[in-house]
Design a protein around this motif. Sequence first.
Motif, mmCIF file in Angstrom:
data_model
loop_
_atom_site.group_PDB
_atom_site.id
_atom_site.type_symbol
_atom_site.label_atom_id
_atom_site.label_comp_id
_atom_site.label_asym_id
_atom_site.label_seq_id
_atom_site.Cartn_x
_atom_site.Cartn_y
_atom_site.Cartn_z
ATOM 1 N N LEU A 1 -24.321 -0.806 -54.668
ATOM 2 C CA LEU A 1 -25.718 -0.860 -55.125
ATOM 3 C C LEU A 1 -26.278 0.538 -55.338
ATOM 4 O O LEU A 1 -26.980 0.812 -56.317
ATOM 5 N N THR A 2 -25.948 1.454 -54.402
ATOM 6 C CA THR A 2 -26.425 2.833 -54.521
ATOM 7 C C THR A 2 -25.866 3.495 -55.771
ATOM 8 O O THR A 2 -26.590 4.139 -56.546
ATOM 9 N N VAL A 3 -24.560 3.336 -55.969
ATOM 10 C CA VAL A 3 -23.908 3.945 -57.134
ATOM 11 C C VAL A 3 -24.433 3.302 -58.418
ATOM 12 O O VAL A 3 -24.643 3.982 -59.427
ATOM 13 N N LEU A 4 -24.654 1.994 -58.364
ATOM 14 C CA LEU A 4 -25.185 1.283 -59.526
ATOM 15 C C LEU A 4 -26.555 1.827 -59.914
ATOM 16 O O LEU A 4 -26.855 2.020 -61.099
ATOM 17 N N THR A 5 -27.374 2.112 -58.921
ATOM 18 C CA THR A 5 -28.698 2.695 -59.184
ATOM 19 C C THR A 5 -28.563 4.036 -59.893
ATOM 20 O O THR A 5 -29.285 4.322 -60.861
ATOM 21 N N SER A 6 -27.658 4.858 -59.413
ATOM 22 C CA SER A 6 -27.440 6.167 -60.030
ATOM 23 C C SER A 6 -26.967 6.018 -61.471
ATOM 24 O O SER A 6 -27.448 6.713 -62.376
ATOM 25 N N ALA A 7 -26.031 5.094 -61.698
ATOM 26 C CA ALA A 7 -25.504 4.883 -63.049
ATOM 27 C C ALA A 7 -26.587 4.369 -63.993
ATOM 28 O O ALA A 7 -26.701 4.819 -65.144
ATOM 29 N N LEU A 8 -27.403 3.427 -63.505
ATOM 30 C CA LEU A 8 -28.495 2.899 -64.344
ATOM 31 C C LEU A 8 -29.490 4.000 -64.697
ATOM 32 O O LEU A 8 -29.993 4.076 -65.820
ATOM 33 N N SER A 9 -29.764 4.867 -63.729
ATOM 34 C CA SER A 9 -30.692 5.975 -63.989
ATOM 35 C C SER A 9 -30.153 6.880 -65.080
ATOM 36 O O SER A 9 -30.895 7.316 -65.978
ATOM 37 N N LEU A 10 -28.863 7.193 -65.011
ATOM 38 C CA LEU A 10 -28.268 8.084 -66.020
ATOM 39 C C LEU A 10 -28.306 7.458 -67.412
ATOM 40 O O LEU A 10 -28.449 8.148 -68.417
ATOM 41 N N ILE A 11 -28.190 6.135 -67.469
ATOM 42 C CA ILE A 11 -28.178 5.463 -68.763
ATOM 43 C C ILE A 11 -29.583 5.361 -69.358
ATOM 44 O O ILE A 11 -29.798 5.595 -70.545
ATOM 45 N N PHE A 12 -30.550 5.036 -68.501
ATOM 46 C CA PHE A 12 -31.887 4.758 -69.024
ATOM 47 C C PHE A 12 -32.811 5.976 -69.068
ATOM 48 O O PHE A 12 -33.857 5.922 -69.691
ATOM 49 N N LEU A 13 -32.426 7.065 -68.373
ATOM 50 C CA LEU A 13 -33.252 8.260 -68.493
ATOM 51 C C LEU A 13 -33.111 8.838 -69.897
ATOM 52 O O LEU A 13 -32.029 8.812 -70.481
ATOM 53 N N PRO A 14 -34.193 9.383 -70.432
ATOM 54 C CA PRO A 14 -34.140 9.900 -71.812
ATOM 55 C C PRO A 14 -33.137 11.046 -71.949
ATOM 56 O O PRO A 14 -32.807 11.751 -70.992
ATOM 57 N N GLN A 15 -32.664 11.229 -73.172
ATOM 58 C CA GLN A 15 -31.732 12.307 -73.497
ATOM 59 C C GLN A 15 -32.364 13.661 -73.159
ATOM 60 O O GLN A 15 -33.514 13.926 -73.492
ATOM 61 N N GLY A 16 -31.605 14.505 -72.475
ATOM 62 C CA GLY A 16 -32.063 15.850 -72.153
ATOM 63 C C GLY A 16 -32.654 15.995 -70.774
ATOM 64 O O GLY A 16 -32.790 17.111 -70.268
ATOM 65 N N VAL A 17 -33.055 14.866 -70.170
ATOM 66 C CA VAL A 17 -33.602 14.967 -68.813
ATOM 67 C C VAL A 17 -32.523 15.463 -67.854
ATOM 68 O O VAL A 17 -32.763 16.289 -66.968
ATOM 69 N N ILE A 18 -31.314 14.940 -68.019
ATOM 70 C CA ILE A 18 -30.168 15.367 -67.203
ATOM 71 C C ILE A 18 -29.084 15.873 -68.138
ATOM 72 O O ILE A 18 -28.674 15.173 -69.072
ATOM 73 N N THR A 19 -28.625 17.089 -67.917
ATOM 74 C CA THR A 19 -27.566 17.655 -68.761
ATOM 75 C C THR A 19 -26.258 16.935 -68.495
ATOM 76 O O THR A 19 -26.054 16.337 -67.445
#
Length: 1488
Positions: free
Chosen positions: A1143-1161
């Motif tokens: 669940l923790t890893v899933l949260t991280s993966a979902l964040s990376l997918i749904f955060l806008p481009q450029g927020v995280i390099t």
Amino acid sequence: MSIDFSALLVTTLNFSWIAGGWFHPLCGSEFSLGSAYCQRNLIDFANLIFLVIYSFCVLSACFRKQYPNCIRHPRWDFVAVSICSAAVGIAYISSGLLNLSSSKERRGEFLVFLFRGMIWIVLSVSLSINSSKWVKAIAMIWWTLFSIFISSYNLEVLVRAHKLGILEMVSWPTNFLLVYCTLSYITRSNIHQDASYDSLSQPFLINKCANNVAELYRAGLLSRLTLSWMSPLLRLGYSKPLALNDIPELDSEDGALQASEKFLKEWNLQRQDKDSSNISIVFILGKCYLNELLSTGLYALLKTVCYSASPLLLYSFVLYSYHEERNIQIGLFLIVCFVVIKLADSLSQRHWFFGSRRCGMRMRSALMAAIFQKQLKLSSHGRKNHSTGEITNYIAVDAYKLGDFPYWFHLAWTQPLQLIFSVAILFWIVGLGALPGLVPLIICGFLNVPFAKVLQGYQFKFMVAQDERLRATSEVLNNMKIIKLQSWEEMFRTTIASLRDLEFKWLAQTELKKAYGTALYWMSPTIVSAVILAGTAAMRSAPLNSTTIFTLLATLRVMSDPVRMLPEVLSMMIQIKVSLDRITVFLLEDEIKEEDVTKTNSQNSDLSVVVQDGSFNWNQSGGAPTLRKINLKMLRGQKIAICGPVGAGKSSLLYALLGEIPKTSGSVEVFGSVAYVSQTSWIQSGTIRDNILFGKPFNKALYERVIKSCALDKDIENFDHGDLTEIGQRGLNMSGGQRQRIQLARAVYNDADTYLLDDPFSAVDAHTAAILFYDCVMAALRTKTVILVTHQIEFLAETDRILVIENGQITQAGKYEELQKSGAAFEQLVNAHHSSIITLDSMKHENRVTGQRMLENNLESSELQRLKQNSSEEISADGLSAIQLTEDEEREIGDLGWKPYKNYLHVSKGSLLFSLVIFAQVAALVLQSLSTYWLAIAVQMRHIGSGTLVGVYAALSVISCFFSYLRSLFAAYLGLKASKTFFSGLMDSVFKAPMLFFDSTPVGRILTRASSDMSILDFEIPYSIAFTLAGGLEVILIIIVMATVTWQVLIVAVPVTIVMLYIQGYYVASARELVRINGTTKAPVMNYAAESMLGVVSIRAFAVTERFIRTNLQLIDTDAKLFLHTIAALEWVLLRVEALQILTVLTSALSLIFLPQGVITSGFAGLCLSYALTLSSAQSFLTRFYSTLENYIISVERIKQFMHIPSEPPATIPESRPPPSWPSEGRIDLQDLKVKYRQNAPLVLKGITCTFMGGNKIGVVGRTGSGKSTLISSLFRLIDPAGGRILVDNLDICSIGLKDLRTKLSIIPQEPTLFRGTVRSNLDPLGLHTDHEIWEALEKCQLNSTISNIPILLDSSVSDAGENWSAGQRQLFCLGRVLLRKNKILVLDEATASIDSATDAVLQSIIKQEFSNCTVITIAHRVPTVTDSDMVMVLSYGKLVEYDQPSKLMETKSSAFSKLVDEYWSNCKRNSAHDTSKEDKFVETHEV
């Protein structure tokens, strides 16, 4: 693109036609399912539907009179969630009221908030009430779906707006707690069938089937898949400490019976088809358990594939993050793939580990059973090659290792396969740039071979040293009484310490080499990664961007597991191979040849035993035969006596009839069943009744006749527990006479056709011997064939036939009168006996001529009545209290917290080393994370060249590896220090323990701590501590790294961590008790094996091997069921912990997918995912090693229990040491001496007052158990007086140290004891005397000629317990010891009971000559032995009845001593007067 969960929901419910109208006021002027407001209101609508359904179900239940009620014993976690839900509901309602008060235009928002508040309050109520199963099911579906919908909604809002409302933030964790409640309830009860069951938290009461078989065998597919069948037991363990009766039984498929039958069938086939040198246990086990190995191998393969695929998943995620236009469907697909792979990884690993250990348990049970069965068939040569301690070690250590064999076997091929997959992925990522990295990898691989060989050599040497140390420890523990009497504790403690030092030497070499290996294999992935990165940069085979670098690192992390694990796998496989080789050697040992003795049915035959021209030899390699030219024919019902000098071969003849001694020629045929009574009594742990019944059904009438004929009736009446009194191990809490009579009663109750009695009267007084002979042998066994080995010449005239054995041959055979006329050896024996009573005759002649004549004239009519009358005076042994002597093994209960760990560090003084382990581990992990951070940052900076990037990374990683090596090194030193300290403390405590501790504690209980518990302390605990620390710190580090990139992960990580801690505690509550109980179930297996080995001759003679095998199988199954449930509980918790971390890893993966481009390099995205993918495996690693450590730390508790045994008084008291010349006179004063064995026990000696003058010869007589041996124990301070005192030359013996006292006293004990070694080491253990002095002692004790005929003389071997010497010879050895010591006070505790009258007469004259100026205290059953004493002490019921000169006591007709003399005299005179007709008359008259 947004996740249109609301549209999916509306379509599913087919409510899209309402949506536009219903939500229009709240969604604005235009209805859109993509709107966040509309999606949130759709969730509200779903809640409304569930509220209606839930309310309807509750009302329906009420109409059916199934009224909901409050839970009477709610669980605290459910209460907490209920309170949280109510608080959220109140918060929503309060917020709505605030909005309403601030503006009437916000009335719509007030209604929405009011509705949401009501929903939360209803949810709170649903957690707190009991209702029908359907209502519960609806509630759980509601909890789950609501949480899923709200989580999806919140994630989308975060992705779009980068913010979340305060109420949503507060309520979101409570949604996760609702999911937890659902999972918790499902695993606890799976919707319990009983609607009246009134608690979600009350322990689930299983409807037990008749045999209480484990839930595993009744579980469905889902329950097996999720291991939910363990939940009832864990729930019970959480509610109360588990007990052995709470653990369900194994089914036959996991039972030891089926496992052993399968193994032995294949083993016997292999022995028939192959040469013994080519037999492989591994091959046989593989053939027996092929299906189990294949199924677990499939799980292992699936686990390997899933784990190896994780770098590819990372590659896809990082590549996806590069795209400016992201396709959400692709992202969701990647997440689905991630979840599927992780679930498959987790499930396959859990079932691989559980299935492997379950298969290993079956293998272990098979070998343990096979070893036990083998020891019952072992020949005399085999028993000489393998001591009892070694066989116990084969079961306790070697066979136990098989529990993990399939697990390590699968690791041995999956790890190289994982390595191959990793190399293939490397080439796919970086192409030819991976080629240089193979060079260090191959070098490491080749280094494995010599490293493994070195480890194998050390391991083999360690096991050999451990065997020798355990053999010596077992020997010392079994003979602790004689060691204390002789004050040899220091010498034997030094011997065991030197053996442990040798063992410790190889242990240290092994552990330190492992630390070096750890350094090498921690460095290898770092070196490989640096070389590959350099090679890729040089060859330009792939761009050094974040996709390449982090996929490469993830691949190398996958690769590092096999590189690091392979040495350990090799080490474990080597240990297992060494153990299997040792077991193979044992199983291939010679077995007793059943064909040596032909067993024939006794029906239609008057014969009992026929031996024709038989020759027998203990030494299979040749030499002079032990028995030769034996020709023997015995008729049914005959009473045959065997006599002869010490070492002539009397006991060997009985062994020949039993088939125990190898036959070299001739034939032996025995008709019907056999019962055997050994010369050295063999008693099982258990009750008196159990020992007498010996597996036979209880027949009250027969039982009462047997105990009366064996003179046990009065003893049993005087025990507080009667015949249910527990006998300590080896019968230590019984007197020698009682043990012998119990043994005889066992034989009589067995109702056999032929009885072989090996000197059964040696341990009892003359009166009791007469009862046993006349009431038991001649009456109770009147129709049976009895072959009696005896030194009691007085009974020979009653027998039908006498055999005289000399030098292994029957030199004379015939009736008493016939042999008297033939002269030679028999005449010599009889003359020696007659001369021994001349003194008695002359002393009585003057005063009692008339009495003697009357006695002789009326003997026939009065003897039986007198014997019966006197038998009523037989008294019990050392009065036992109402508390049984042998108590159940102590074990800690409940959570001890950090106490065992503090004890481990405190006892070993290892706090500094432990701190260094923590420091080194923290430094290693920090540097490791810095190296990956460097890559994530540097890859974004164009101006940093490839050389700098690789160089800094390599430098940080190498330093990190150095600290990892330091961690392993410090952990190894910590473990070695702890091992040394704990072992030393354990041995010191045991050697200083009082004798009562050894009387009440089975040897196996101590040996288990010195073997398996010590082995865990040696090998397992140090690295388990290091790995638990490493795992815990790594999990924390991973979450920190993930949180620095995607802080949203903390929203899930925090509640997940809380839930994990709860689950971990929930599991540990049961696991801890399972391991503790397992510690107490293992010792009985070892005890039973050791006990059976000691009594193997009796077991085979009574033909009860099958019963012993069945009992052993039951003990193995009891031990195995604890093992099965322990490993299942571990996999249960790991499966749930891994699921939560997903669940923790899933949260991280979902964040990376749904955060806008450029927020995280992309660099930090790769960093985050590379760590995220390892989170579940790191958490699994932590949970496994923490749980294992919690189990292992129980061994620290168990060893520490025996490190604080109340100590006996000190060996020396510096301020109160006696003069070197003490005692100069040898005077002993007993002043109101009172002795009891325990504080709450009755007195055994009741106020004895008398004086033994220096230089006098004191005879101590009394019925069996009258307190004679207790008096001697008091003199040697094995028991300190409860009142009064003992003075030796006016010095209170309690005022000086034990060593100072015992070294000044000499004793020949009741049971002669020899130690494994040589003749020299047994006579002079301390090495204080020259060979000349030893030969002089041997000559005096009649052993000179025997040992002179052995080529290696004083270096002649003595096997375990001196089994290669007769009981009489062992007694002569003990006499030799005291002749060497020449102390002023000598105690003879029935010292000549096992030798013939002629030898006894010689020895008495030697003692009289050698100890003429010494005080000699003689406890004897032969009255002539004490009639020439200066003083005679008569004891009865622990009281001093008489103490005077024997001549004066015999003058008084009513004196107790006079009665004893009368009994002995009458037996002697009767035997010389009786003829065959009188014997027949006695049999007719005196039947039982």
